[in-house]
Design a protein around this motif. Structure first.
Motif, mmCIF file in Angstrom:
data_model
loop_
_atom_site.group_PDB
_atom_site.id
_atom_site.type_symbol
_atom_site.label_atom_id
_atom_site.label_comp_id
_atom_site.label_asym_id
_atom_site.label_seq_id
_atom_site.Cartn_x
_atom_site.Cartn_y
_atom_site.Cartn_z
ATOM 1 N N PRO A 125 0.834 -1.205 0.000
ATOM 2 C CA PRO A 125 0.000 0.000 0.000
ATOM 3 C C PRO A 125 0.872 1.259 0.000
ATOM 4 O O PRO A 125 1.934 1.282 0.614
ATOM 5 C CB PRO A 125 -0.797 -0.121 1.303
ATOM 6 N N GLU A 126 0.424 2.270 -0.717
ATOM 7 C CA GLU A 126 1.087 3.578 -0.793
ATOM 8 C C GLU A 126 2.415 3.524 -1.546
ATOM 9 O O GLU A 126 3.175 4.489 -1.521
ATOM 10 C CB GLU A 126 1.308 4.189 0.594
ATOM 11 N N SER A 127 2.712 2.442 -2.226
ATOM 12 C CA SER A 127 3.954 2.354 -3.004
ATOM 13 C C SER A 127 3.715 2.912 -4.405
ATOM 14 O O SER A 127 2.581 3.108 -4.845
ATOM 15 C CB SER A 127 4.431 0.904 -3.087
ATOM 16 N N TYR A 128 4.809 3.162 -5.108
ATOM 17 C CA TYR A 128 4.690 3.650 -6.478
ATOM 18 C C TYR A 128 5.990 3.395 -7.225
ATOM 19 O O TYR A 128 7.052 3.154 -6.628
ATOM 20 C CB TYR A 128 4.367 5.157 -6.509
ATOM 21 N N ARG A 172 8.330 3.203 -1.318
ATOM 22 C CA ARG A 172 7.238 2.790 -0.436
ATOM 23 C C ARG A 172 7.580 3.256 0.980
ATOM 24 O O ARG A 172 8.746 3.401 1.324
ATOM 25 C CB ARG A 172 7.065 1.271 -0.439
ATOM 26 N N PRO A 173 6.564 3.474 1.831
ATOM 27 C CA PRO A 173 6.859 3.922 3.198
ATOM 28 C C PRO A 173 7.267 2.774 4.098
ATOM 29 O O PRO A 173 6.806 1.638 3.936
ATOM 30 C CB PRO A 173 5.528 4.524 3.651
ATOM 31 N N ALA A 174 8.118 3.097 5.074
ATOM 32 C CA ALA A 174 8.485 2.093 6.075
ATOM 33 C C ALA A 174 7.338 1.842 7.043
ATOM 34 O O ALA A 174 7.175 0.721 7.529
ATOM 35 C CB ALA A 174 9.729 2.552 6.839
ATOM 36 N N LYS A 175 6.536 2.883 7.330
ATOM 37 C CA LYS A 175 5.482 2.772 8.337
ATOM 38 C C LYS A 175 4.141 3.244 7.766
ATOM 39 O O LYS A 175 4.085 4.235 7.034
ATOM 40 C CB LYS A 175 5.831 3.613 9.573
ATOM 41 N N PRO A 176 3.043 2.577 8.125
ATOM 42 C CA PRO A 176 1.738 2.946 7.560
ATOM 43 C C PRO A 176 1.106 4.187 8.178
ATOM 44 O O PRO A 176 0.239 4.802 7.553
ATOM 45 C CB PRO A 176 0.880 1.711 7.833
ATOM 46 N N LEU A 204 5.278 16.053 2.303
ATOM 47 C CA LEU A 204 6.198 15.209 3.068
ATOM 48 C C LEU A 204 5.734 13.753 3.134
ATOM 49 O O LEU A 204 6.319 12.943 3.849
ATOM 50 C CB LEU A 204 6.338 15.763 4.489
ATOM 51 N N LYS A 205 4.673 13.434 2.409
ATOM 52 C CA LYS A 205 4.118 12.080 2.371
ATOM 53 C C LYS A 205 3.617 11.612 3.743
ATOM 54 O O LYS A 205 3.650 10.420 4.066
ATOM 55 C CB LYS A 205 5.131 11.084 1.795
ATOM 56 N N LEU A 206 3.131 12.557 4.553
ATOM 57 C CA LEU A 206 2.486 12.228 5.824
ATOM 58 C C LEU A 206 1.004 11.981 5.567
ATOM 59 O O LEU A 206 0.392 12.623 4.714
ATOM 60 C CB LEU A 206 2.675 13.370 6.827
ATOM 61 N N ALA A 496 11.960 16.197 9.465
ATOM 62 C CA ALA A 496 12.835 15.118 9.945
ATOM 63 C C ALA A 496 12.026 13.900 10.364
ATOM 64 O O ALA A 496 12.415 12.753 10.105
ATOM 65 C CB ALA A 496 13.685 15.622 11.107
ATOM 66 N N THR A 497 10.876 14.132 11.017
ATOM 67 C CA THR A 497 10.002 13.022 11.402
ATOM 68 C C THR A 497 9.500 12.285 10.171
ATOM 69 O O THR A 497 9.474 11.040 10.133
ATOM 70 C CB THR A 497 8.811 13.549 12.222
ATOM 71 N N ALA A 498 9.125 13.036 9.150
ATOM 72 C CA ALA A 498 8.646 12.420 7.907
ATOM 73 C C ALA A 498 9.716 11.547 7.276
ATOM 74 O O ALA A 498 9.439 10.439 6.784
ATOM 75 C CB ALA A 498 8.197 13.505 6.932
ATOM 76 N N GLN A 499 10.962 12.033 7.279
ATOM 77 C CA GLN A 499 12.059 11.249 6.721
ATOM 78 C C GLN A 499 12.192 9.912 7.434
ATOM 79 O O GLN A 499 12.317 8.859 6.790
ATOM 80 C CB GLN A 499 13.368 12.033 6.832
ATOM 81 N N LYS A 500 12.144 9.911 8.767
ATOM 82 C CA LYS A 500 12.378 8.693 9.531
ATOM 83 C C LYS A 500 11.190 7.737 9.484
ATOM 84 O O LYS A 500 11.360 6.523 9.674
ATOM 85 C CB LYS A 500 12.699 9.055 10.983
ATOM 86 N N LEU A 501 9.984 8.249 9.263
ATOM 87 C CA LEU A 501 8.822 7.365 9.162
ATOM 88 C C LEU A 501 8.721 6.735 7.770
ATOM 89 O O LEU A 501 8.167 5.655 7.619
ATOM 90 C CB LEU A 501 7.540 8.135 9.483
#
Length: 526
Positions: A125-128, A172-176, A204-206, A496-501
């Motif tokens: 999910p949320e990948s591209y 893709r995101p590491a966390k949903p 930021l893809k949040l 920075a939070t967005a990067q790590k999530l």
């Protein structure tokens, strides 16, 4: 990183062609004479291998290729592939952002960007995938959110490098769950300010905005059922619907929170008969009497009203800092609650068991309204006769409460956990107690989603149970900063939070490079 097929052959052929056109000996004919009279091939430009686009958050993987990359030209347009009409809003938004036309559902032409839904077995999910080749760009993903995030990468790549690099991004995101938590109960924020935060979050893809809109200091969303509890400065339902519509278009879920059974001072002011009193008859600040059935009816009535307003999947129950449980002897201080707990759970029943019953009952009300329940970690109590329902997500924020439990205790129980670690992720206005405004640098260099409490991570085996995190703004001293100052103060920590999530691995570049990149992709620096 994925290999580029045929790359070696391309390099060899290009080298041979370059040698021929750079003054090397001309080829000789079959008769051994010079072939100088024969037509010479035109020089062909050889591009270096591309680099990954520079974005915030950074992309997970990029397959490099040789080519000029892509940027919008005079005839460029954004189009939607056949069968992907649901992406029309994403296409219109991108077209406006990059100065291209929008041509609707159509086959891509030279210079175009094409968006397509491409469901595939096993796709996250949320990948591209973002492919730049032959003067075109295509963005494909299994869902609308993934394609949307691909358009964010395209937009930022143009800002940071002038072109979208040749090759293929697979991301893709590491966390949903990735987001911002906003306390609008203690401080009123205008709707337009919240909408600006949503736009920043989307780039930021949040994907999650928590709205804490009820507390001791205020109740900040209009109510049809209980207008008497609403503060003078509040959001109208029309404003909330506008916020929700924008959030939905940006693939952000809004999570409402009515904190109970503590933090209900605004409700108690209108309904003082609901307030908890101790053994001496003294009112307990912000706490409703969980032994009074009317308290439950009030909270459930409000929950039902706002569950209809907020379409998202989640409901936050609060459950933290109930003052009957912040004293050394809850049973001695609140004997009426202690008697009720013993009637419900036998001789060993405690006030904490009664509080757990309250949370479980509110969770049941949330489920009945179609919501998944969340609660703060200090609303879960060890031991005792009553157990919090297993499906309530733990939002871990502190380990400083009386009888604090380590994050690993919740994880060993198999509970899903979301990270709001107050050591790194709490922006508390006025910096009360030991709070200090968090810095983006500390988050970027030290924090990961596994760092749930203090500065030490939990064991990596729990990674799958940690569902993500949110950066949180709390307005304990609401006049300490203006809304504009809050927006400025959280900008880099949120990035920075967005990067790590999105990618919990140690990032590159270093902090100074990252901070400069944030300025560039936000359009603050050319």
């Amino acid at each position: 990183m994925w290999p580029t097929r045929g790359l070696a052959a391309v390099v060899v052929a290009a080298a041979a062609l370059t040698a021929c056109t750079d003054g090397a000996a001309a080829p000789r004919g079959d008769d051994g004479k010079s072939g100088a009279a024969q037509p010479s091939p035109s020089p062909t430009r050889v591009y270096p291998l591309s680099s990954a686009p520079r974005t915030v958050p950074s992309v997970q993987a990029h397959e490099p290729a040789r080519g000029p990359g892509w940027k919008p030209g005079a005839g460029s347009a954004v189009v939607v592939a056949a069968g992907s009409g649901a992406l029309a809003d994403e296409a219109r938004l991108l077209a406006g952002e990059i100065g291209a036309a929008y041509r609707g559902t159509a086959a891509p032409r030279a210079g175009d960007v094409s968006l397509a839904l491409a469901p595939a077995a096993g796709a996250a999910p949320e990948s591209y995938a973002l492919t730049t080749r032959d003067g075109r760009v295509s963005v494909t993903g299994p869902d609308e959110a993934g394609v949307f995030y691909g358009t964010r990468t395209l937009k930022q790549a143009l800002r940071s490098g002038g072109t979208v690099p040749e090759g293929v991004v697979r991301d893709r995101p590491a966390k949903p769950q990735r987001g911002l938590n906003l306390d609008i109960a203690r401080k009123h924020f205008p709707a337009a300010w919240i909408e600006d935060r949503l736009r920043e979050m989307a780039d930021l893809k949040l994907n999650q905005l928590g709205l804490h809109f009820s507390d001791d200091q205020g109740f900040r969303i209009a109510s049809d059922r209980h207008p008497e509890v609403v503060s003078a400065d509040h959001l109208t339902k029309a404003e909330v619907r506008r916020i929700l519509a924008l959030a939905a278009s940006l693939h952000i879920t809004v999570v409402p929170e009515i904190d109970s059974p503590g933090h209900l001072g605004a409700v108690i002011r209108a309904h003082p008969d609901l307030q908890l009193r101790d053994a001496r008859g003294r009112a307990t600040r912000g706490a409703v009497d969980i032994g009074n059935p009317e308290s439950a009816r009030m909270v459930d009535d409000l929950l039902a009203e706002y569950a209809e307003l907020f379409p998202g999947a989640y409901w936050h129950l609060g459950a933290d800092e109930y003052r009957a449980l912040t004293v050394k002897d809850p049973e001695g201080s609140y004997p009426a609650l202690a008697r009720m707990a013993r009637r419900a759970h036998g001789p060993g029943g405690r006030v904490a068991d009664l509080a757990t019953d309250w949370t479980n009952a509110r969770a049941a009300a949330a489920r009945a309204a179609g919501k998944k329940p969340k609660a703060w970690n200090d609303g879960f109590f060890p031991g005792g006769a009553a157990k919090a329902d297993a499906d309530i997500e733990v939002e871990y924020w502190t380990g400083k409460e009386l009888g604090a439990r380590r994050p690993s205790e919740y994880l060993r129980e198999g509970r899903p956990v979301v990270n709001l670690n107050d050591e790194y992720l709490y922006y508390v206005l006025g910096e009360p107690n030991t709070f200090r405004y968090p810095t983006g640098r500390r988050i970027y260099e030290e924090w990961t989603p596994l760092v749930l409490r203090g500065t030490e991570p939990v064991d990596a085996r729990y990674d799958g149970q940690v569902l993500g995190g949110r950066f949180a703004v709390w307005c304990d001293y609401r006049n300490a900063q203006t809304p504009d100052q809050v927006a400025h103060g959280i900008r880099l920590p949120l990035a920075a939070t967005a990067q790590k999530l999105w990618d919990a691995r140690k990032p590159t570049p270093g902090w100074d490079g990252f901070r400069n990149l944030v300025d560039v992709v936000e359009g603050r620096k050319g």
